[in-house]
Design a protein around this motif. Structure first.
Motif, PDB file in Angstrom:
ATOM      1  N   SER A 152       3.265   2.523   1.072  1.00 55.64           N
ATOM      2  CA  SER A 152       3.865   2.931   2.344  1.00 55.64           C
ATOM      3  C   SER A 152       4.188   1.703   3.191  1.00 55.64           C
ATOM      4  O   SER A 152       3.431   0.731   3.205  1.00 55.64           O
ATOM      5  N   SER A 153       5.288   1.765   3.909  1.00 52.56           N
ATOM      6  CA  SER A 153       5.688   0.632   4.748  1.00 52.56           C
ATOM      7  C   SER A 153       4.781   0.487   5.964  1.00 52.56           C
ATOM      8  O   SER A 153       4.736  -0.573   6.586  1.00 52.56           O
ATOM      9  N   THR A 154       4.053   1.537   6.313  1.00 52.49           N
ATOM     10  CA  THR A 154       3.122   1.489   7.444  1.00 52.49           C
ATOM     11  C   THR A 154       1.788   2.097   7.026  1.00 52.49           C
ATOM     12  O   THR A 154       1.694   2.784   6.001  1.00 52.49           O
TER      13      THR A 154
ATOM     14  N   ALA B 275       1.736  -6.878  -5.795  1.00 50.44           N
ATOM     15  CA  ALA B 275       2.853  -7.827  -5.835  1.00 50.44           C
ATOM     16  C   ALA B 275       2.517  -9.105  -5.067  1.00 50.44           C
ATOM     17  O   ALA B 275       3.305  -9.602  -4.284  1.00 50.44           O
ATOM     18  N   ARG B 276       1.307  -9.591  -5.306  1.00 51.27           N
ATOM     19  CA  ARG B 276       0.833 -10.854  -4.718  1.00 51.27           C
ATOM     20  C   ARG B 276       0.743 -10.829  -3.200  1.00 51.27           C
ATOM     21  O   ARG B 276       0.799 -11.872  -2.546  1.00 51.27           O
ATOM     22  N   THR B 277       0.639  -9.658  -2.633  1.00 51.78           N
ATOM     23  CA  THR B 277       0.483  -9.580  -1.188  1.00 51.78           C
ATOM     24  C   THR B 277      -0.548  -8.507  -0.857  1.00 51.78           C
ATOM     25  O   THR B 277      -0.784  -7.595  -1.647  1.00 51.78           O
ATOM     26  N   SER B 278      -1.160  -8.616   0.281  1.00 53.68           N
ATOM     27  CA  SER B 278      -2.202  -7.678   0.691  1.00 53.68           C
ATOM     28  C   SER B 278      -1.583  -6.526   1.470  1.00 53.68           C
ATOM     29  O   SER B 278      -0.812  -6.746   2.411  1.00 53.68           O
ATOM     30  N   VAL B 279      -1.918  -5.304   1.061  1.00 54.01           N
ATOM     31  CA  VAL B 279      -1.438  -4.114   1.757  1.00 54.01           C
ATOM     32  C   VAL B 279      -2.636  -3.252   2.142  1.00 54.01           C
ATOM     33  O   VAL B 279      -3.727  -3.382   1.577  1.00 54.01           O
ATOM     34  N   ASN B 280      -2.436  -2.365   3.091  1.00 56.14           N
ATOM     35  CA  ASN B 280      -3.485  -1.473   3.563  1.00 56.14           C
ATOM     36  C   ASN B 280      -3.185  -0.031   3.161  1.00 56.14           C
ATOM     37  O   ASN B 280      -2.036   0.423   3.265  1.00 56.14           O
ATOM     38  N   ASP B 281      -4.228   0.654   2.695  1.00 56.82           N
ATOM     39  CA  ASP B 281      -4.159   2.080   2.409  1.00 56.82           C
ATOM     40  C   ASP B 281      -5.087   2.817   3.370  1.00 56.82           C
ATOM     41  O   ASP B 281      -6.005   2.220   3.948  1.00 56.82           O
TER      42      ASP B 281
ATOM     43  N   LYS C 209     -11.711   9.052   9.314  1.00 57.41           N
ATOM     44  CA  LYS C 209     -10.401   9.600   8.980  1.00 57.41           C
ATOM     45  C   LYS C 209      -9.415   8.440   8.922  1.00 57.41           C
ATOM     46  O   LYS C 209      -9.299   7.666   9.876  1.00 57.41           O
ATOM     47  N   ASN C 210      -8.729   8.300   7.789  1.00 55.24           N
ATOM     48  CA  ASN C 210      -7.771   7.208   7.581  1.00 55.24           C
ATOM     49  C   ASN C 210      -8.432   5.830   7.666  1.00 55.24           C
ATOM     50  O   ASN C 210      -7.898   4.905   8.293  1.00 55.24           O
ATOM     51  N   LEU C 211      -9.588   5.704   7.043  1.00 54.76           N
ATOM     52  CA  LEU C 211     -10.226   4.396   6.936  1.00 54.76           C
ATOM     53  C   LEU C 211      -9.271   3.426   6.256  1.00 54.76           C
ATOM     54  O   LEU C 211      -8.654   3.748   5.240  1.00 54.76           O
ATOM     55  N   GLN C 212      -9.137   2.233   6.794  1.00 53.78           N
ATOM     56  CA  GLN C 212      -8.194   1.251   6.264  1.00 53.78           C
ATOM     57  C   GLN C 212      -8.876   0.377   5.210  1.00 53.78           C
ATOM     58  O   GLN C 212      -9.860  -0.298   5.484  1.00 53.78           O
ATOM     59  N   LEU C 213      -8.325   0.405   3.990  1.00 51.83           N
ATOM     60  CA  LEU C 213      -8.801  -0.426   2.887  1.00 51.83           C
ATOM     61  C   LEU C 213      -7.643  -1.270   2.377  1.00 51.83           C
ATOM     62  O   LEU C 213      -6.508  -0.779   2.264  1.00 51.83           O
ATOM     63  N   SER C 214      -7.913  -2.518   2.063  1.00 48.55           N
ATOM     64  CA  SER C 214      -6.854  -3.421   1.600  1.00 48.55           C
ATOM     65  C   SER C 214      -6.928  -3.613   0.093  1.00 48.55           C
ATOM     66  O   SER C 214      -7.992  -3.494  -0.515  1.00 48.55           O
TER      67      SER C 214
END
Length: 459
Positions: free
Chosen positions: A158-160, A203-209, A194-199
């Motif tokens: 997701s972009s956000t 593609a060699r970059t860090s994203v959050n879920d 609710k919606n705990l942020q995990l990284s």
């Protein structure tokens, strides 16, 4: 360096052949041109004292955050001349779309998000005696969401990401016994995220879920001082954590998701992985035959068995495999997802405890000498949300010791110390990179044994 210098590769991409171009660093990175954050909050707190023993404290806070970001991921997609000073000098720069989520060509991905939340807390405490207190509390916490680095749609990122919210419930007591000789604090807690942020690395970059999670446990803290010169402190905790709702993610260590009918592809153009699976689950012959046919046409080998897992694998080109996948009854994915519901949260040890002791030796001239020792233990944990065997980190302990000489009236002190006395090199955490970086694992360890001297003065 992954050079795009061979005639076969450049002809396939529609770009001129030559030895002076590359698809690699230093331009494989996230480029943030502008990031803006505007945040404000309004808060207040009050309390009501019903009796000398019973008190209620309440507070509210309103939070508002606005974020904008202009960025692009320079991810092996521009054929750049060696010696170039910028990606804009790439041969195909004018045709690369840096935000494929929008129609047309975009030079940057522009994103804007805003979040508003009302949070607060309520605490009621009852003082049984001057030395014994009971309390219960509820609080709602908030952590702002944000914008992930722009990635290709094939990565399913997701972009956000959404704001994190927690409902925290606590009950406990604080006690002093024997005129201060023994202090004991106990706490039980339950945190509903609710919606705990995990990284994670994609593609060699860090994203959050975002995932939902429940955490509960107990904590105990005790201080004993049978005589004023001798003090012992102890802390212990038990923690249980789990993902509480369905969440499907790709495990970078096994992008097949455990499927025997999957073919894992190592893309020879950018070193990333993709997976070919049959649309009718279980038809391994179809996925293997499709990969073999496409690879044969471009001079590559058919799939072969992979040790330790049931899937097969091959070198290939993911874009070539995806061209006719739908008509051939297969799908080309960035990976097969697995459900992490019920898994432990990463870096959440079930048990932790510590104990320390010190003794003060007073001299007739007003100076004192205080030797101290501490033992800290952290129980086993999982370094990844996927909780596989390779993610397990065993428990470890750290021993610290020191001795401090204090001047009269504490005008100065001199302290000699040793940290990590046993020189333990245990692993404390780790994370795995993505496939294009080789899936190597970064680990964090306890700092090696250190010793030294410190001094301080009081003015």
């Amino acid at each position: 360096m992954l050079r795009a210098s061979s005639a076969r590769r450049t002809r396939r991409s529609g770009l001129p052949a030559g030895n002076g171009y590359f698809l690699s660093t230093p331009f494989y990175r996230n480029s943030d041109v502008e990031f803006r954050l505007k945040s404000y909050g309004i808060f207040g707190e009050t309390y009501f004292k019903f009796t000398d023993k019973l008190k209620l404290t309440v507070g509210l806070r309103y939070n508002h955050d606005e974020k904008t970001d202009q960025a692009r991921n320079l991810a092996l997609n521009v054929l750049t001349p060696i010696g170039a000073t910028g990606i804009e000098q790439g041969l195909n720069y004018g045709t690369v779309d840096f935000d494929p989520n929008l129609p047309g060509r975009q030079e940057f991905a522009n994103a804007q998000v805003s979040f508003s939340r009302l949070t607060g807390r309520a605490v009621i405490d009852y003082r049984i005696t001057e030395n014994n207190l009971l309390y219960a509390s509820y609080s709602r916490g908030y952590k702002s969401g944000g914008i992930n680095p722009p990635l290709l749609p094939m990565f399913n990122v997701s972009s956000t990401f959404l704001p994190e919210q927690v409902n925290a419930y606590e009950i406990g007591s604080k006690n002093t016994f024997g005129g201060g000789q023994f202090r004991l604090n106990l706490t039980g807690f339950y945190y509903q995220y609710k919606n705990l942020q995990l990284s994670r690395i994609v593609a060699r970059t860090s994203v959050n879920d975002n995932v939902d999670a429940d955490i509960y446990g107990v904590e105990a803290e005790a201080i004993m001082s049978p005589v004023p010169a001798f003090v012992v402190n102890m802390n212990a905790s038990y923690l249980h954590s789990k993902v509480s709702s369905d969440k499907f993610l790709v495990n970078p260590r096994d992008v097949s998701g455990g499927r025997a009918d999957a073919v894992i592809i190592k893309d020879i153009t950018n070193a990333s992985n993709c997976v070919v699976v049959p649309n009718a689950a279980g038809n391994a012959a179809l996925s293997n035959g499709y990969v073999a046919a496409v690879n044969r046409a471009i001079g590559l080998r058919a799939p072969t068995a992979i040790p330790t897992i049931s899937a097969t694998g091959a070198f290939g080109i993911c874009s070539a495999l995806g061209a006719n996948a739908a008509a051939s009854g297969v799908s080309v994915l960035d990976g097969v997802t697995t459900n992490i519901r019920g898994n432990r949260l990463p870096q959440a040890p079930t048990y932790k405890w510590s104990v320390g002791a010190q003794y003060t030796i007073d001299f007739v001239n007003g100076m004192s000498l205080v030797p101290r020792a501490d033992l800290n233990y952290t129980g086993g944990l999982s370094a990844s949300i996927f909780n596989t065997q390779i993610d397990r980190i065993p428990g470890y302990e750290v021993v610290n010791m020191q001795v401090q000489l204090n001047a009269r009236e504490d005008r100065f002190y001199v302290r000699a110390y040793v940290q990590n006395l046993t020189n333990n090199d245990a692993t404390t955490g780790q994370y795995v990179t993505d496939q294009s970086a080789g899936l190597f694992t970064n680990i964090f360890t306890i700092e090696p044994r250190r010793y030294g001297v410190a001094a301080g003065f009081k003015f």
